[in-house]
Design a protein around this motif. Sequence first.
Motif, PDB file in Angstrom:
ATOM      1  N   TYR A 183       0.834  -1.197   0.000  1.00 37.16           N
ATOM      2  CA  TYR A 183       0.000   0.000   0.000  1.00 37.16           C
ATOM      3  C   TYR A 183       0.877   1.259   0.000  1.00 37.16           C
ATOM      4  O   TYR A 183       0.624   2.205  -0.742  1.00 37.16           O
ATOM      5  CB  TYR A 183      -0.912  -0.013   1.222  1.00 37.16           C
ATOM      6  CG  TYR A 183      -1.688   1.253   1.434  1.00 37.16           C
ATOM      7  CD1 TYR A 183      -2.718   1.600   0.565  1.00 37.16           C
ATOM      8  CD2 TYR A 183      -1.383   2.111   2.479  1.00 37.16           C
ATOM      9  CE1 TYR A 183      -3.426   2.768   0.746  1.00 37.16           C
ATOM     10  CE2 TYR A 183      -2.087   3.287   2.676  1.00 37.16           C
ATOM     11  CZ  TYR A 183      -3.114   3.610   1.799  1.00 37.16           C
ATOM     12  OH  TYR A 183      -3.806   4.762   1.985  1.00 37.16           O
ATOM     13  N   GLN A 187       2.083  10.144   6.873  1.00 42.50           N
ATOM     14  CA  GLN A 187       2.253   8.871   6.169  1.00 42.50           C
ATOM     15  C   GLN A 187       2.287   7.704   7.152  1.00 42.50           C
ATOM     16  O   GLN A 187       1.667   6.671   6.939  1.00 42.50           O
ATOM     17  CB  GLN A 187       3.540   8.903   5.323  1.00 42.50           C
ATOM     18  CG  GLN A 187       3.398   9.751   4.076  1.00 42.50           C
ATOM     19  CD  GLN A 187       4.722   9.971   3.370  1.00 42.50           C
ATOM     20  OE1 GLN A 187       5.772  10.021   4.002  1.00 42.50           O
ATOM     21  NE2 GLN A 187       4.658  10.136   2.060  1.00 42.50           N
ATOM     22  N   LYS A 223       1.088   4.281  -2.738  1.00 43.83           N
ATOM     23  CA  LYS A 223       0.945   5.678  -2.330  1.00 43.83           C
ATOM     24  C   LYS A 223       2.237   6.476  -2.491  1.00 43.83           C
ATOM     25  O   LYS A 223       2.312   7.640  -2.109  1.00 43.83           O
ATOM     26  CB  LYS A 223       0.488   5.738  -0.862  1.00 43.83           C
ATOM     27  CG  LYS A 223      -0.957   5.334  -0.661  1.00 43.83           C
ATOM     28  CD  LYS A 223      -1.874   6.428  -1.188  1.00 43.83           C
ATOM     29  CE  LYS A 223      -3.308   6.174  -0.747  1.00 43.83           C
ATOM     30  NZ  LYS A 223      -4.200   7.220  -1.267  1.00 43.83           N
ATOM     31  N   LYS A 224       3.275   5.794  -2.993  1.00 45.67           N
ATOM     32  CA  LYS A 224       4.573   6.430  -3.213  1.00 45.67           C
ATOM     33  C   LYS A 224       5.175   7.032  -1.933  1.00 45.67           C
ATOM     34  O   LYS A 224       5.714   8.137  -1.924  1.00 45.67           O
ATOM     35  CB  LYS A 224       4.464   7.512  -4.289  1.00 45.67           C
ATOM     36  CG  LYS A 224       4.066   6.956  -5.653  1.00 45.67           C
ATOM     37  CD  LYS A 224       4.355   7.990  -6.751  1.00 45.67           C
ATOM     38  CE  LYS A 224       4.340   7.373  -8.128  1.00 45.67           C
ATOM     39  NZ  LYS A 224       3.002   7.092  -8.645  1.00 45.67           N
ATOM     40  N   VAL A 248      -8.555   3.229  -5.314  1.00 42.11           N
ATOM     41  CA  VAL A 248      -7.173   3.704  -5.372  1.00 42.11           C
ATOM     42  C   VAL A 248      -6.889   4.283  -6.752  1.00 42.11           C
ATOM     43  O   VAL A 248      -7.233   3.686  -7.757  1.00 42.11           O
ATOM     44  CB  VAL A 248      -6.189   2.545  -5.129  1.00 42.11           C
ATOM     45  CG1 VAL A 248      -4.773   3.075  -5.002  1.00 42.11           C
ATOM     46  CG2 VAL A 248      -6.590   1.774  -3.890  1.00 42.11           C
ATOM     47  N   THR A 255      -1.133   6.991   8.333  1.00 47.68           N
ATOM     48  CA  THR A 255      -1.904   6.258   7.329  1.00 47.68           C
ATOM     49  C   THR A 255      -1.507   4.784   7.318  1.00 47.68           C
ATOM     50  O   THR A 255      -2.353   3.897   7.220  1.00 47.68           O
ATOM     51  CB  THR A 255      -1.655   6.849   5.921  1.00 47.68           C
ATOM     52  OG1 THR A 255      -1.838   8.256   5.995  1.00 47.68           O
ATOM     53  CG2 THR A 255      -2.599   6.267   4.902  1.00 47.68           C
ATOM     54  N   TRP A 256      -0.204   4.547   7.401  1.00 43.96           N
ATOM     55  CA  TRP A 256       0.326   3.177   7.380  1.00 43.96           C
ATOM     56  C   TRP A 256      -0.221   2.383   8.575  1.00 43.96           C
ATOM     57  O   TRP A 256      -0.672   1.257   8.442  1.00 43.96           O
ATOM     58  CB  TRP A 256       1.856   3.248   7.402  1.00 43.96           C
ATOM     59  CG  TRP A 256       2.584   1.956   7.148  1.00 43.96           C
ATOM     60  CD1 TRP A 256       2.814   1.369   5.936  1.00 43.96           C
ATOM     61  CD2 TRP A 256       3.204   1.109   8.127  1.00 43.96           C
ATOM     62  NE1 TRP A 256       3.527   0.207   6.110  1.00 43.96           N
ATOM     63  CE2 TRP A 256       3.791   0.023   7.438  1.00 43.96           C
ATOM     64  CE3 TRP A 256       3.331   1.174   9.514  1.00 43.96           C
ATOM     65  CZ2 TRP A 256       4.477  -0.989   8.080  1.00 43.96           C
ATOM     66  CZ3 TRP A 256       4.026   0.158  10.158  1.00 43.96           C
ATOM     67  CH2 TRP A 256       4.593  -0.910   9.447  1.00 43.96           C
ATOM     68  N   TYR A 261      -3.893   1.658   8.073  1.00 46.20           N
ATOM     69  CA  TYR A 261      -4.083   0.564   7.120  1.00 46.20           C
ATOM     70  C   TYR A 261      -3.920  -0.780   7.830  1.00 46.20           C
ATOM     71  O   TYR A 261      -4.728  -1.690   7.666  1.00 46.20           O
ATOM     72  CB  TYR A 261      -3.074   0.700   5.971  1.00 46.20           C
ATOM     73  CG  TYR A 261      -3.250  -0.339   4.887  1.00 46.20           C
ATOM     74  CD1 TYR A 261      -4.309  -0.241   3.985  1.00 46.20           C
ATOM     75  CD2 TYR A 261      -2.375  -1.404   4.764  1.00 46.20           C
ATOM     76  CE1 TYR A 261      -4.484  -1.192   2.995  1.00 46.20           C
ATOM     77  CE2 TYR A 261      -2.540  -2.351   3.778  1.00 46.20           C
ATOM     78  CZ  TYR A 261      -3.588  -2.242   2.896  1.00 46.20           C
ATOM     79  OH  TYR A 261      -3.766  -3.184   1.920  1.00 46.20           O
TER      80      TYR A 261
END
Length: 181
Positions: free
Chosen positions: A33, A50, A37-38, A89, A53-54, A57
């Motif tokens: 993921y 980030q 999402k780079k 996505v 978010t990780w 998830y």
Amino acid sequence: MQDAEFIRDTVKEMLSGLDTKTMQKIIGSANQYATIKKFPKMIQDYSDAQLDTWFKYIEKLHDMPIDYTQEEFANLDIIKKVESVMGEVEDITPGVKPASAITESVINNMEQQNKYRDDLKCPWCNEMVYDNRNNKKSEKSPDFVCSTNDAIKCSGHSGKWRKSWWLDNSDLPKEWNLDSE
Ligand SMILES: [Zn+2]
């Protein structure tokens, strides 16, 4: 710069109680993921948002098997996986990101802790064998000990000591399948 220890502890906490394979799947999927999402290559370089978010998830994956069984989920491709958890996505870059050094060590750590068997039987008396690999009193303590402390019931009993095994013993029962762990 994110704190590796903090990340490790948080993931551990979030995934406690799961078996190692499921943890690996979840962390692997979270890393995929992150690739989509780079996010930066190394987790330490994630921004706070980030990282958040990780974590989210992982949390969602942990709560997942409402819609899918674990097996069904394992067979979904990553895009479906991400969509099922996070919604549609966009801008998908295919490719699987290898687990970063930290997630790798999280997994290794957990594998160490999860290396515990409660299905070992003594070949001499057919009673349960204790797996002491994770709580040896000293380096010299045996890794496995037969639960029968009676030389009459267990012919592996030395008369003084219960039947014990160390990992490098040649008489470790093959049927324990320790090699495949
Ligand atoms: Zn025994």
